[in-house]
Design a protein around this motif. Structure first.
Motif, PDB file in Angstrom:
ATOM      1  N   TYR A  45       0.907  -1.099  -0.050  1.00 15.47           N
ATOM      2  CA  TYR A  45      -0.077   0.055   0.069  1.00 15.47           C
ATOM      3  C   TYR A  45       0.894   1.406   0.045  1.00 15.47           C
ATOM      4  O   TYR A  45       1.906   1.434   0.470  1.00 15.47           O
ATOM      5  N   TYR A  46       0.311   2.335  -0.238  1.00 19.10           N
ATOM      6  CA  TYR A  46       0.998   3.778  -0.227  1.00 19.10           C
ATOM      7  C   TYR A  46       0.516   4.065   1.021  1.00 19.10           C
ATOM      8  O   TYR A  46      -0.433   4.108   1.615  1.00 19.10           O
ATOM      9  N   SER A  47       1.621   5.081   1.687  1.00 20.09           N
ATOM     10  CA  SER A  47       1.549   5.428   3.075  1.00 20.09           C
ATOM     11  C   SER A  47       1.623   7.117   2.990  1.00 20.09           C
ATOM     12  O   SER A  47       2.407   7.465   3.954  1.00 20.09           O
ATOM     13  N   GLY A  48       1.331   7.770   2.173  1.00 14.11           N
ATOM     14  CA  GLY A  48       1.100   9.102   2.094  1.00 14.11           C
ATOM     15  C   GLY A  48       2.263   9.809   1.746  1.00 14.11           C
ATOM     16  O   GLY A  48       3.008   9.065   0.673  1.00 14.11           O
ATOM     17  N   ASP A  49       2.915  10.485   2.489  1.00 13.58           N
ATOM     18  CA  ASP A  49       4.150  11.471   2.419  1.00 13.58           C
ATOM     19  C   ASP A  49       4.869  11.432   3.531  1.00 13.58           C
ATOM     20  O   ASP A  49       4.477  12.451   4.547  1.00 13.58           O
ATOM     21  N   LEU A  50       5.909  10.457   3.781  1.00  9.43           N
ATOM     22  CA  LEU A  50       6.524  10.393   5.052  1.00  9.43           C
ATOM     23  C   LEU A  50       8.116  10.354   4.800  1.00  9.43           C
ATOM     24  O   LEU A  50       8.431   9.449   3.942  1.00  9.43           O
ATOM     25  N   THR A 110     -11.003  10.977   3.185  1.00 11.99           N
ATOM     26  CA  THR A 110      -9.936  10.146   3.449  1.00 11.99           C
ATOM     27  C   THR A 110      -9.426   9.236   2.395  1.00 11.99           C
ATOM     28  O   THR A 110     -10.114   8.677   1.233  1.00 11.99           O
ATOM     29  N   GLN A 111      -8.284   9.064   2.048  1.00 13.95           N
ATOM     30  CA  GLN A 111      -7.558   8.071   1.180  1.00 13.95           C
ATOM     31  C   GLN A 111      -7.698   8.624  -0.234  1.00 13.95           C
ATOM     32  O   GLN A 111      -7.306   7.610  -0.952  1.00 13.95           O
ATOM     33  N   PRO A 112      -7.639  10.007  -0.573  1.00 11.89           N
ATOM     34  CA  PRO A 112      -7.853  10.469  -1.989  1.00 11.89           C
ATOM     35  C   PRO A 112      -6.115  10.347  -2.506  1.00 11.89           C
ATOM     36  O   PRO A 112      -5.044  10.310  -1.760  1.00 11.89           O
ATOM     37  N   THR A 113      -5.966  10.556  -3.641  1.00 10.97           N
ATOM     38  CA  THR A 113      -4.805  10.926  -4.445  1.00 10.97           C
ATOM     39  C   THR A 113      -4.749  12.345  -4.654  1.00 10.97           C
ATOM     40  O   THR A 113      -5.803  13.004  -5.145  1.00 10.97           O
ATOM     41  N   ILE A 114      -3.912  13.021  -4.238  1.00 11.20           N
ATOM     42  CA  ILE A 114      -3.722  14.518  -4.365  1.00 11.20           C
ATOM     43  C   ILE A 114      -2.667  14.791  -5.409  1.00 11.20           C
ATOM     44  O   ILE A 114      -1.429  14.223  -5.244  1.00 11.20           O
ATOM     45  N   HIS A 115      -3.083  15.619  -6.265  1.00  9.32           N
ATOM     46  CA  HIS A 115      -2.016  15.969  -7.614  1.00  9.32           C
ATOM     47  C   HIS A 115      -1.540  17.378  -7.117  1.00  9.32           C
ATOM     48  O   HIS A 115      -2.316  18.477  -7.357  1.00  9.32           O
ATOM     49  N   TYR A 116      -0.354  17.428  -6.818  1.00  8.35           N
ATOM     50  CA  TYR A 116       0.403  18.821  -6.504  1.00  8.35           C
ATOM     51  C   TYR A 116       1.117  19.464  -8.022  1.00  8.35           C
ATOM     52  O   TYR A 116       1.274  18.783  -8.899  1.00  8.35           O
ATOM     53  N   SER A 117       1.007  20.794  -7.610  1.00 10.23           N
ATOM     54  CA  SER A 117       1.542  21.445  -8.950  1.00 10.23           C
ATOM     55  C   SER A 117       2.895  21.043  -9.078  1.00 10.23           C
ATOM     56  O   SER A 117       3.880  20.812  -8.188  1.00 10.23           O
ATOM     57  N   GLY A 118       3.569  20.950 -10.446  1.00 11.15           N
ATOM     58  CA  GLY A 118       4.934  20.468 -10.399  1.00 11.15           C
ATOM     59  C   GLY A 118       4.754  18.792 -10.772  1.00 11.15           C
ATOM     60  O   GLY A 118       5.914  18.396 -11.231  1.00 11.15           O
ATOM     61  N   GLY A 119       3.698  18.305 -10.926  1.00 12.78           N
ATOM     62  CA  GLY A 119       3.581  16.929 -11.272  1.00 12.78           C
ATOM     63  C   GLY A 119       3.833  15.697 -10.176  1.00 12.78           C
ATOM     64  O   GLY A 119       3.759  14.782 -10.615  1.00 12.78           O
ATOM     65  N   THR A 120       3.780  15.851  -8.916  1.00 10.29           N
ATOM     66  CA  THR A 120       3.868  15.182  -8.187  1.00 10.29           C
ATOM     67  C   THR A 120       2.885  14.613  -7.600  1.00 10.29           C
ATOM     68  O   THR A 120       1.834  15.361  -7.492  1.00 10.29           O
ATOM     69  N   THR A 121       2.452  13.487  -7.110  1.00  2.00           N
ATOM     70  CA  THR A 121       1.394  12.861  -6.639  1.00  2.00           C
ATOM     71  C   THR A 121       1.312  11.991  -5.405  1.00  2.00           C
ATOM     72  O   THR A 121       2.404  11.318  -5.226  1.00  2.00           O
ATOM     73  N   ALA A 122       0.444  12.708  -4.249  1.00  5.19           N
ATOM     74  CA  ALA A 122       0.470  12.098  -3.186  1.00  5.19           C
ATOM     75  C   ALA A 122      -0.728  10.909  -2.996  1.00  5.19           C
ATOM     76  O   ALA A 122      -1.727  11.573  -3.012  1.00  5.19           O
ATOM     77  N   MET A 125      -4.120   9.878   1.310  1.00  6.34           N
ATOM     78  CA  MET A 125      -3.723  10.963   1.852  1.00  6.34           C
ATOM     79  C   MET A 125      -5.234  11.313   2.727  1.00  6.34           C
ATOM     80  O   MET A 125      -6.350  10.609   2.630  1.00  6.34           O
ATOM     81  N   VAL A 126      -5.214  12.419   3.539  1.00  5.57           N
ATOM     82  CA  VAL A 126      -6.418  12.819   4.296  1.00  5.57           C
ATOM     83  C   VAL A 126      -6.625  14.499   3.878  1.00  5.57           C
ATOM     84  O   VAL A 126      -5.730  15.059   3.772  1.00  5.57           O
ATOM     85  N   VAL A 127      -7.846  14.702   3.755  1.00  3.00           N
ATOM     86  CA  VAL A 127      -8.199  16.091   3.130  1.00  3.00           C
ATOM     87  C   VAL A 127      -9.012  16.876   4.400  1.00  3.00           C
ATOM     88  O   VAL A 127      -9.899  16.257   4.783  1.00  3.00           O
ATOM     89  N   ALA A 128      -8.506  18.069   4.871  1.00  8.58           N
ATOM     90  CA  ALA A 128      -9.280  18.796   5.569  1.00  8.58           C
ATOM     91  C   ALA A 128      -9.563  20.308   5.111  1.00  8.58           C
ATOM     92  O   ALA A 128      -8.681  20.855   4.464  1.00  8.58           O
ATOM     93  N   CYS A 176      -9.788  27.304   3.084  1.00  8.43           N
ATOM     94  CA  CYS A 176      -8.504  26.552   3.133  1.00  8.43           C
ATOM     95  C   CYS A 176      -8.403  25.320   2.845  1.00  8.43           C
ATOM     96  O   CYS A 176      -9.285  24.273   3.473  1.00  8.43           O
ATOM     97  N   TRP A 177      -7.609  24.409   2.100  1.00  2.00           N
ATOM     98  CA  TRP A 177      -7.480  23.111   2.277  1.00  2.00           C
ATOM     99  C   TRP A 177      -6.123  22.794   2.823  1.00  2.00           C
ATOM    100  O   TRP A 177      -4.932  23.141   2.629  1.00  2.00           O
ATOM    101  N   LEU A 178      -5.959  21.284   3.467  1.00  2.00           N
ATOM    102  CA  LEU A 178      -4.927  20.886   4.066  1.00  2.00           C
ATOM    103  C   LEU A 178      -4.986  19.262   3.668  1.00  2.00           C
ATOM    104  O   LEU A 178      -5.938  18.993   3.666  1.00  2.00           O
ATOM    105  N   TYR A 179      -3.849  19.313   3.297  1.00  2.00           N
ATOM    106  CA  TYR A 179      -3.668  17.460   3.045  1.00  2.00           C
ATOM    107  C   TYR A 179      -2.586  17.003   3.859  1.00  2.00           C
ATOM    108  O   TYR A 179      -1.561  17.707   3.987  1.00  2.00           O
ATOM    109  N   PHE A 180      -2.860  15.961   4.537  1.00  2.00           N
ATOM    110  CA  PHE A 180      -2.111  15.427   5.485  1.00  2.00           C
ATOM    111  C   PHE A 180      -2.268  13.950   5.573  1.00  2.00           C
ATOM    112  O   PHE A 180      -3.033  13.149   4.954  1.00  2.00           O
ATOM    113  N   THR A 181      -0.817  13.477   6.039  1.00  2.00           N
ATOM    114  CA  THR A 181      -0.802  11.808   5.942  1.00  2.00           C
ATOM    115  C   THR A 181      -1.200  11.333   7.661  1.00  2.00           C
ATOM    116  O   THR A 181      -0.840  11.733   8.453  1.00  2.00           O
TER     117      THR A 181
END
Length: 197
Positions: A45-50, A110-122, A125-128, A176-181
């Motif tokens: 599994y993927y474990s976010g951004d750690l 909870t558990q979405p994929t986040i596409h950041y600017s610059g082309g990276t993907t987390a 994740m958790v969204v708040a 405001c949006w927050l993305y966290f592991t």
């Protein structure tokens, strides 16, 4: 200690913001620069951004979270960590190096994929969201996500990865949006458990 994976490079060194003090080496990292989340060896599994790093013997660390503004030296003890996965409606606070403590966040996904600017993907994740108020900014990544109980003790809930506002106003008028592991992924992905008082 744990921080955001995109803040480090595998097998790299952790230093203070000015680069003048060596804190310790990266032990495990689930982020590939220019790509994003990757599965750790042996995990399905993927474990976010750690990233997990070791604090050098001439430095010290304790189970505490800073409170107040970005220049505050005041902290509170970490009583425990979240014993379940994040759920929609959960309320959390952040502790960013640039913006200090911010509360009023509410989990929306909870558990979405986040596409950041610059082309990276987390991934995973958790969204708040919070509104109104000011958002987290660049440099807050790797900070804690927590709640605070009635006795002033923190409960660790995650690690900040990213966020901002949709109109780039800094969140003063826009949500405001927050993305966290989720802290559970840090516990399952890395050796050891979250330190607490």
């Amino acid at each position: 200690m744990v921080t955001a994976g995109h803040c480090t490079s595998g097998n790299g060194a952790i230093t203070n913001p000015s680069g003048s003090d060596y804190i310790g080496p990266v032990v495990r990292d689930n982020w590939r620069n220019g790509y994003g989340s990757v599965k750790l060896s042996g995990q399905s599994y993927y474990s976010g951004d750690l990233s997990l790093y070791r604090v050098n013997s001439d430095s010290s660390a304790s189970a505490r979270i800073y409170k107040g503004g970005k220049t505050s030296s005041s902290s509170r003890p970490v009583q425990d960590y979240w014993r379940r996965w994040a759920q929609s409606g959960d309320k959390v606070c952040t502790g960013g190096m640039m913006t200090g403590k911010k509360c009023g966040w509410q989990v929306t996904d909870t558990q979405p994929t986040i596409h950041y600017s610059g082309g990276t993907t987390a991934k995973n994740m958790v969204v708040a969201k919070k509104s109104p108020g000011s958002c987290t900014i660049n440099g807050d990544s790797g900070g804690p996500v927590c709640t605070v109980d009635s006795s002033g003790r923190a409960h660790a809930k995650g690690i900040v990865s990213g966020g901002g506002s949709s109109d780039n106003s800094g969140g003063l008028c826009d949500p405001c949006w927050l993305y966290f592991t989720d802290i559970g992924l840090a516990n399952s992905a890395f050796p050891g458990t979250i330190a607490r008082y």
